[in-house]
Design a protein around this motif. Structure first.
Motif, short mmCIF file in Angstrom:
data_model
loop_
_atom_site.label_atom_id
_atom_site.label_comp_id
_atom_site.label_asym_id
_atom_site.label_seq_id
_atom_site.Cartn_x
_atom_site.Cartn_y
_atom_site.Cartn_z
N SER A 187 0.82 -1.21 0.00
CA SER A 187 0.00 0.00 0.00
C SER A 187 0.86 1.26 0.00
CB SER A 187 -0.90 0.01 1.23
OG SER A 187 -0.12 0.15 2.42
N ASP A 188 0.24 2.36 -0.42
CA ASP A 188 0.92 3.65 -0.36
C ASP A 188 1.33 3.98 1.07
OD1 ASP A 188 0.49 3.98 -3.06
OD2 ASP A 188 -1.26 5.27 -2.83
N GLU A 189 0.44 3.66 2.00
CA GLU A 189 0.71 4.00 3.40
C GLU A 189 1.93 3.26 3.94
OE1 GLU A 189 -3.37 4.98 2.36
OE2 GLU A 189 -2.21 3.12 2.19
N LEU A 190 2.04 1.96 3.63
CA LEU A 190 3.20 1.18 4.11
C LEU A 190 4.46 1.68 3.43
CD1 LEU A 190 4.55 -1.04 5.68
CD2 LEU A 190 3.85 -2.69 3.91
N TYR A 191 4.39 1.97 2.14
CA TYR A 191 5.56 2.46 1.41
C TYR A 191 6.05 3.78 2.00
CZ TYR A 191 8.48 4.10 -2.45
OH TYR A 191 9.51 4.58 -3.21
N GLU A 192 5.14 4.68 2.26
CA GLU A 192 5.51 5.98 2.81
C GLU A 192 6.07 5.84 4.22
OE1 GLU A 192 1.88 8.09 2.47
OE2 GLU A 192 2.01 8.29 0.28
N SER A 193 5.51 4.90 4.99
CA SER A 193 6.01 4.67 6.34
C SER A 193 7.41 4.07 6.31
CB SER A 193 5.05 3.75 7.10
OG SER A 193 5.46 3.59 8.45
N LEU A 194 7.64 3.14 5.37
CA LEU A 194 8.98 2.55 5.21
C LEU A 194 10.00 3.61 4.86
CD1 LEU A 194 7.98 -0.72 3.32
CD2 LEU A 194 9.46 -0.69 5.34
N GLN A 195 9.64 4.47 3.93
CA GLN A 195 10.56 5.54 3.53
C GLN A 195 10.85 6.48 4.70
OE1 GLN A 195 8.43 7.11 -0.03
NE2 GLN A 195 10.37 6.71 -1.08
N ARG A 196 9.81 6.80 5.44
CA ARG A 196 9.96 7.75 6.54
C ARG A 196 10.77 7.16 7.69
NH1 ARG A 196 5.11 8.65 6.85
NH2 ARG A 196 4.49 7.17 8.48
N ASN A 197 10.48 5.91 8.05
CA ASN A 197 11.10 5.32 9.24
C ASN A 197 12.44 4.64 8.97
OD1 ASN A 197 8.92 6.08 10.90
ND2 ASN A 197 7.75 4.27 10.28
N CYS A 198 12.64 4.14 7.74
CA CYS A 198 13.90 3.44 7.42
C CYS A 198 14.86 4.31 6.64
CB CYS A 198 13.61 2.16 6.65
SG CYS A 198 12.57 0.97 7.54
N LYS A 199 14.34 5.40 6.06
CA LYS A 199 15.18 6.37 5.33
C LYS A 199 15.98 5.71 4.20
CE LYS A 199 15.55 9.62 9.17
NZ LYS A 199 14.43 9.01 9.92
N GLY A 200 15.33 4.77 3.50
CA GLY A 200 15.94 4.16 2.32
C GLY A 200 16.87 3.01 2.62
N GLU A 201 17.09 2.66 3.88
CA GLU A 201 17.99 1.56 4.24
C GLU A 201 17.16 0.42 4.83
OE1 GLU A 201 20.44 -0.95 4.30
OE2 GLU A 201 21.46 0.93 3.78
N TYR A 202 17.06 -0.67 4.05
CA TYR A 202 16.21 -1.78 4.47
C TYR A 202 17.01 -3.06 4.73
CZ TYR A 202 13.00 1.48 2.21
OH TYR A 202 12.30 2.60 1.84
#
Length: 472
Positions: free
Chosen positions: A246-261
């Protein structure tokens, strides 16, 4: 390694006097060492093979204690002038039978329920041997039918693989001198994206140092290639673009992980929570081709002895069982039955006692990875003017095309043929872009992690055009 002088000088008689005994001794030693044997018939295939297949071993390493097994298939067009390609399958540690039988070779398994006999083989109409000769080699050591004669020579690493592949090719060409003038390319997919650019660089440096025989290497090609350990970072954006999260999960991942997964800070609770949600959402998705059914559950079965005794033909090992016929991986199991048949091994001239059970992929054997990125090798090869074809099945989430585009972009070469469609039979087969460093990038529409396995006709057309220096 035998070294020939770069010139015979002015006297043909002197050249003949010294060179002929060397070539004769090489021919005799090759015969004694069983360097290669022609295979005219294969169990499971009806009649004689309609192409030239040679199998054999080449000893590599300081004492030749690594015996690298190969399948050589001569071009079905004009082997005298057609390019020669050395092909390595990824893994690392997956046998080149995967490349030969499932991707780019002239044979394939007939998809039919296994009945305990040798699986049947059929011809593949879109084999890359239509336009080039190919050496399929089992590397690293303990992959496929390659073996080690001592415990010390059984070590596996990316650095050893690079040196041994380079040595293999020079020795193979010594015993096959009629291919010395042919253009040479090195190809492979998946994890081979780390080692193949380094192999090409080492071959190039060997030529510059005067190693003989000189190898007419022109470039390399890579399919859905691993390039660095950072590639999984792009799985998030790929999954979002494909509508898997979902858009929401993607945006949360970007916000909280800052591109490092990958290397997640264990104190980052919010990022860890999002990664967990992502993994749960991806469960049941086949990462090698997101539209294909996920059949990997069939790799694991009960270890009950009664089941093995009652249905021996249904069991490959204590960890495998046959999936449904509609699963793409069904043929992987047929390949294991075929390669472990005594008559098949005899036909392929496999040395008795050299290996035990053949495995398609030897993931259980340690492999030391010292190279974290092949980017610098691409840079060096670009500067030297080598051609390259990088292609990606666009439905692969294991090594997403987004990650491949990213490192190609960071090479910072100017574009000479901008993003456009390429066609097969009047239909869009993918998209492509060509750069000033003689690198071509192409997506294969509907392809997975090993693109030719899913789109054989399109990939043959792509390969043929690129070899001929034509625009895709």
């Amino acid at each position: 390694m035998v070294r020939f002088s770069s010139s015979c000088g002015d006297s043909y008689s002197i050249c003949r006097r010294f060179l002929l005994p060397i070539l004769l001794s090489l021919h005799i030693s090759c015969q004694l060492a069983s360097c290669g044997s022609i295979v005219r018939f294969l169990p499971g295939f009806e009649g004689p093979l309609p192409f030239l297949l040679e199998t054999g071993y080449v000893g590599v390493g300081e004492t030749e204690d690594v015996q690298a097994f190969y399948y050589f298939i001569e071009s079905e067009s004009n082997p005298r002038v057609d390019p020669l390609m050395l092909w390595l399958t990824g893994g690392p540690g997956c046998s080149v039978l995967s490349g030969l039988m499932f991707e780019i070779g002239p044979l394939a398994f007939k998809i039919e329920e296994y009945n305990g006999s040798v699986p049947n083989l059929v011809l593949r109409s879109h084999s890359w041997t239509k336009v080039s000769s190919i050496i399929f080699v089992d590397m690293p050591v303990l992959t496929g039918f390659s073996y080690a004669r001592t415990n010390s020579s059984a070590q596996r690493s990316d650095l050893l693989l690079i040196h041994q592949a380079h040595q293999f090719l020079r020795k193979w060409l010594i015993h096959h001198p009629k291919f010395l003038s042919n253009e040479v390319y090195i190809g492979g997919d998946s994890s081979s994206g780390i080692t193949i650019p380094a192999i090409v660089q080492e071959i190039s440096q060997g030529n510059e140092k005067g190693l003989k025989p000189w190898i007419n290497v022109q470039g390399y090609l890579l399919g859905n290639p691993s390039t660095s350990i950072r590639e999984p970072n792009y799985q998030i954006s790929f999954a979002h673009g494909m509508g898997l999260i979902s858009d929401e999960l993607y945006e949360s991942l970007q916000r909280n992980c800052k591109g490092e997964y990958i290397d997640i800070d264990p104190t980052n609770i919010l990022c860890s929570r999002d990664i967990k949600s992502f993994n749960e959402t991806m469960s049941g998705i086949n990462s090698q081709h997101i539209l294909e059914p996920d059949c990997h559950e069939f790799y694991f079965i009960s270890k009950r002895r009664s089941l093995v005794q009652k249905y021996p033909w249904k069991i490959l090992s204590s960890y495998h069982k046959l999936p449904p016929l509609w699963c793409r991986i069904y043929v992987y199991f047929l390949c294991e039955f075929w390669a472990n048949d005594d008559n098949v091994r005899k036909a392929l001239h496999i040395r008795k006692g050299s290996i035990g059970k053949w495995q398609r992929c030897s993931y259980d054997i340690p492999f030391e990875a010292y190279i974290t990125s092949s980017f610098e090798f691409h840079v060096n090869l670009s500067r030297k003017g080598y051609r390259s074809l990088i292609y990606s099945g666009d439905h692969d989430m294991t090594v997403p095309f987004l990650s491949t585009q990213a490192w190609i972009r960071s090479l910072n070469y100017s574009i000479v043929d901008d993003w456009r469609q390429w066609y097969t039979n009047g239909q869009v087969a993918g998209y492509t872009r060509t750069y000033s460093n003689r690198m071509t990038f192409a997506t294969v529409k509907g392809g997975g992690h090993t693109a030719p396995e899913y789109k054989p006709e399109e990939c043959l057309e792509m390969y043929s055009r690129w070899l001929s220096n034509k625009a895709l």
